[in-house]
Design an enzyme around this catalytic site. Structure first.
Site, PDB file in Angstrom:
ATOM      1  N   ASP A 238      43.528  43.967  37.955  1.00 19.73           N
ATOM      2  CA  ASP A 238      44.355  43.546  39.085  1.00 19.73           C
ATOM      3  C   ASP A 238      45.137  42.266  38.800  1.00 19.73           C
ATOM      4  O   ASP A 238      46.359  42.219  39.011  1.00 19.73           O
ATOM      5  CB  ASP A 238      43.473  43.352  40.328  1.00 19.73           C
ATOM      6  CG  ASP A 238      44.281  42.857  41.512  1.00 19.73           C
ATOM      7  OD1 ASP A 238      44.902  43.690  42.185  1.00 19.73           O
ATOM      8  OD2 ASP A 238      44.315  41.634  41.735  1.00 19.73           O
TER       9      ASP A 238
ATOM     10  N   ALA B 147      46.130  51.935  45.708  1.00 21.94           N
ATOM     11  CA  ALA B 147      45.253  52.756  46.544  1.00 21.94           C
ATOM     12  C   ALA B 147      45.986  53.327  47.737  1.00 21.94           C
ATOM     13  O   ALA B 147      45.860  54.517  48.060  1.00 21.94           O
ATOM     14  CB  ALA B 147      44.059  51.924  47.019  1.00 21.94           C
TER      15      ALA B 147
ATOM     16  N   ALA C 194      47.194  44.348  43.660  1.00 23.48           N
ATOM     17  CA  ALA C 194      47.689  45.475  42.871  1.00 23.48           C
ATOM     18  C   ALA C 194      46.827  46.711  43.076  1.00 23.48           C
ATOM     19  O   ALA C 194      47.336  47.833  43.195  1.00 23.48           O
ATOM     20  CB  ALA C 194      47.747  45.094  41.391  1.00 23.48           C
ATOM     21  N   ASP C 195      45.511  46.511  43.099  1.00 21.23           N
ATOM     22  CA  ASP C 195      44.602  47.627  43.358  1.00 21.23           C
ATOM     23  C   ASP C 195      44.837  48.232  44.739  1.00 21.23           C
ATOM     24  O   ASP C 195      44.884  49.459  44.908  1.00 21.23           O
ATOM     25  CB  ASP C 195      43.150  47.150  43.282  1.00 21.23           C
ATOM     26  CG  ASP C 195      42.653  46.981  41.856  1.00 21.23           C
ATOM     27  OD1 ASP C 195      43.020  47.791  40.996  1.00 21.23           O
ATOM     28  OD2 ASP C 195      41.892  46.036  41.610  1.00 21.23           O
ATOM     29  N   ILE C 196      44.977  47.364  45.736  1.00 24.55           N
ATOM     30  CA  ILE C 196      45.148  47.844  47.109  1.00 24.55           C
ATOM     31  C   ILE C 196      46.479  48.576  47.249  1.00 24.55           C
ATOM     32  O   ILE C 196      46.565  49.629  47.901  1.00 24.55           O
ATOM     33  CB  ILE C 196      45.046  46.679  48.106  1.00 24.55           C
ATOM     34  CG1 ILE C 196      43.631  46.091  48.092  1.00 24.55           C
ATOM     35  CG2 ILE C 196      45.413  47.137  49.515  1.00 24.55           C
ATOM     36  CD1 ILE C 196      43.508  44.790  48.867  1.00 24.55           C
TER      37      ILE C 196
END
Length: 398
Positions: A142, A174, A169-171
């Site tokens: 991330d 997702a 970045a992950d969120i």
């Protein structure tokens, strides 16, 4: 009157997932009624299980991203373990994976392969940088993607860039994977065909960089880092109060500035003074304006400051830490908290943000222990107790 069922009731999702991006996407699907079978490594499972022990001995990341799922633990390097996944996929509506670049393809679990075998399947590949290009094989955590996408360059103070305090970045990846699945399900309902869905963390976060990115591309210069201030609006910042609190206010137009000067700052002469009457003028004299606002709010307690600002129609907020957010009066008043089960007992969790009035409440199932559902899932595939025992004995499943 019976409530409407959850919209993803009857949808089965198989996920070979780890960390945050894919697990957070599939948790949204589980909350909306989908059955999510989470495939984990036999040697410790999803490595997010080991990030910390703060949630009554469980990892806070894992608790956040994995409620409501069935956990099965398999050795995918063993053909028998891989066969279990293939059999699960054959009966699934959606498959999601975020393995290291190339790993899914080596196992035959990439979206292109699976959709070729199962035309109704929606298969999601989540990667750091996408399947092609010079960064395709680059490790993508991330914070690294936050740097590559430019988020760190616009976050922080003039002297110090900082990463976002959440895995942005992950969120982002997702939520695009989640919405991509929903869009593909709608398309399948029309055409009868599923198909691949491709999401990269860089693509997702670069999209979220919209305003600063367009500012730089079309204006010639990237916006400056301004901490809690705004680069092109003044006053717009957090100010200390007499009791040690902080209140953030935002003046969006010159009418609001006049009300602020007259009703809160006690400086009516500044309302129409050409040096301050327009936002452009206030930006040019930012230090003076901020000093006046800071002196006025610094003489008030936080509650009184907020009350005065709201009475004057000025947008404002308390600067809360995460402990205070957990006790936020608005979340409490709207009954947004629930208890979910876990191997450590009940854990407090927020209702998902998507509310469907007139429908069933979100399905906030328990956080699974590693391999909790392995036996049940294998038997549902037609395996006997002897078959399951053999796989356990050989270390193929847990």
């Amino acid at each position: 009157m019976q409530p409407e069922p959850l919209p993803l009731e009857g949808i089965t999702v198989v996920a070979v997932e780890q960390a945050v991006a894919a697990p957070f996407a599939t948790r949204q699907l589980a909350d909306l009624g989908a059955r999510v079978v989470k495939v984990e490594r036999i040697d410790g499972g999803d490595f997010a299980r080991g990030y910390d022990t703060t949630a009554q001995g469980l990892a806070s990341h894992f608790v956040w991203c994995n409620r409501g799922k069935e956990s099965i633990a398999l050795d995918l390097k063993d053909p028998r373990g891989l066969d279990v996944v293939r059999r699960l996929v054959a009966g699934a509506d959606v498959f999601v994976q975020n393995l290291a670049q190339g790993a899914a393809a080596r196992l035959g679990l990439d979206a292109a392969t699976l959709c070729g075998e199962h035309p109704r399947l929606i298969a999601v590949d989540i990667s750091g940088y996408g399947p092609s290009g010079p960064y395709a094989g680059k490790r993508a955590y991330d914070m690294l993607v936050q740097c590559e996408a430019g988020l760190v360059s616009v976050t922080g103070t003039p002297g110090q860039p900082v990463k976002a305090g959440i895995p942005a970045a992950d969120i982002a990846a997702a939520m695009y994977a989640f919405s991509g699945v929903l869009a593909a399900l709608v398309r399948r309902g029309t055409t009868g065909r599923g198909g691949p869905v491709e999401v990269s963390m860089l693509d997702a976060l670069a999209e979220w960089m919209g305003h600063p990115l367009h500012h730089a591309m079309h204006g010639g210069t990237p916006p400056a880092r301004t901490g809690l201030a705004h680069s092109v609006i003044v006053p717009y910042d957090a100010y200390s109060t007499a009791d040690g609190g902080h209140v953030l206010l935002s003046v969006q137009n010159d009418r609001e500035w006049r009300r602020l000067a007259q009703q809160v700052l006690g400086r009516p002469e500044m309302a129409d003074d050409p040096r301050f009457a327009t936002n452009a003028a206030r930006v040019a004299d930012r230090e003076h304006v901020d000093a006046v606002v800071a002196r006025a709010l610094g003489a008030l307690g936080a509650d009184e400051a907020v009350a005065r600002l709201e009475a004057a129609g000025i947008a404002c907020a308390r600067l809360r830490d995460v402990t205070e957010v957990a006790e936020h009066p608005q979340l409490a008043a709207r009954n947004r908290w629930r208890d979910v089960g876990s191997p450590a007992g009940p854990l407090r969790a927020l209702l998902p943000p998507i509310t469907l009035p007139g429908g069933e409440d979100a399905r906030m199932g328990s956080v699974p222990r590693l391999g909790e559902h392995t036996g049940v899932v294998l038997r549902a595939l037609g395996m006997t107790e002897a078959d399951v025992a053999e796989l356990r004995r050989d270390g193929v499943v847990r």
